[in-house]
Design an enzyme around this catalytic site. Sequence first.
Site, PDB file in Angstrom:
ATOM      1  N   GLY A  70       0.801  -1.211   0.000  1.00 63.06           N
ATOM      2  CA  GLY A  70       0.000   0.000   0.000  1.00 63.06           C
ATOM      3  C   GLY A  70       0.835   1.262   0.000  1.00 63.06           C
ATOM      4  N   HIS A  75      -2.589   6.997  10.965  1.00 60.72           N
ATOM      5  CA  HIS A  75      -3.095   6.339  12.166  1.00 60.72           C
ATOM      6  C   HIS A  75      -3.122   7.359  13.291  1.00 60.72           C
ATOM      7  CE1 HIS A  75      -3.014   2.549  10.195  1.00 60.72           C
ATOM      8  NE2 HIS A  75      -1.707   2.395  10.225  1.00 60.72           N
ATOM      9  N   CYS A 170      -3.709   6.452   0.726  1.00 57.72           N
ATOM     10  CA  CYS A 170      -3.604   5.299  -0.174  1.00 57.72           C
ATOM     11  C   CYS A 170      -3.434   5.701  -1.634  1.00 57.72           C
ATOM     12  CB  CYS A 170      -4.808   4.369  -0.011  1.00 57.72           C
ATOM     13  SG  CYS A 170      -4.980   3.746   1.669  1.00 57.72           S
TER      14      CYS A 170
END
Length: 210
Positions: A70, A75, A170
């Site tokens: 990816g 996070h 992403c």
Amino acid sequence: MPLWQVRPGFLPYPEAVDFMEKRVAAIAAGEARELVWLVEHPPIYTAGTSAKPEDLLEARFPVFKTGRGGQYTYHGPGQRVVYLMLDLKERGGDIRAYVRSLEEWLIRALARFGVKGELREGRVGIWVAHEGHEDKIAALGVRVRHWVSFHGISLNVAPDLGHFTGIVPCGIRGHGVTSLADLGVKASMAEADAALRAAFTEVFGAAEEA
């Protein structure tokens, strides 16, 4: 049967990677049980093996290169990250099927909150259509070594969505990110964990409390 463990507090990312490396080696050697590890990180960006430099728009938080597949991912607090250290040889030895199982797991967990998670051709992750556009609510990033998986998934429960603006999540432009809270679902992290565990049992089988 894998162990299911929720780690309290905010886990520094390097500690998570170090733990996974050691656990995966132990599982591969037959010296440890499989583990589903639920954690929460302080605000960070991680760069997968396909990350492009231009997708890091502003390094607002520490950036860590990681061995998962990816591109760039955020996070942080309010996001449930689940690291799955599973013996895929014992689960059919099919990595594509494993990824499909992760997707099905997330879709089933979201359904417990009345949220319809969907897949999109050419776009990794779980997507939600609302208010005339599509946003990502969950991400996947997997690595496999000696047929043992690590890294895993992240589910946006109630993170600060503004923190995602430092990256192109992403590598996908033209679409945003959302969360259960953003969709009007007032779910606690414990409630999200309960939904994840119930759905995990349906897709992967039972897990035992660590």
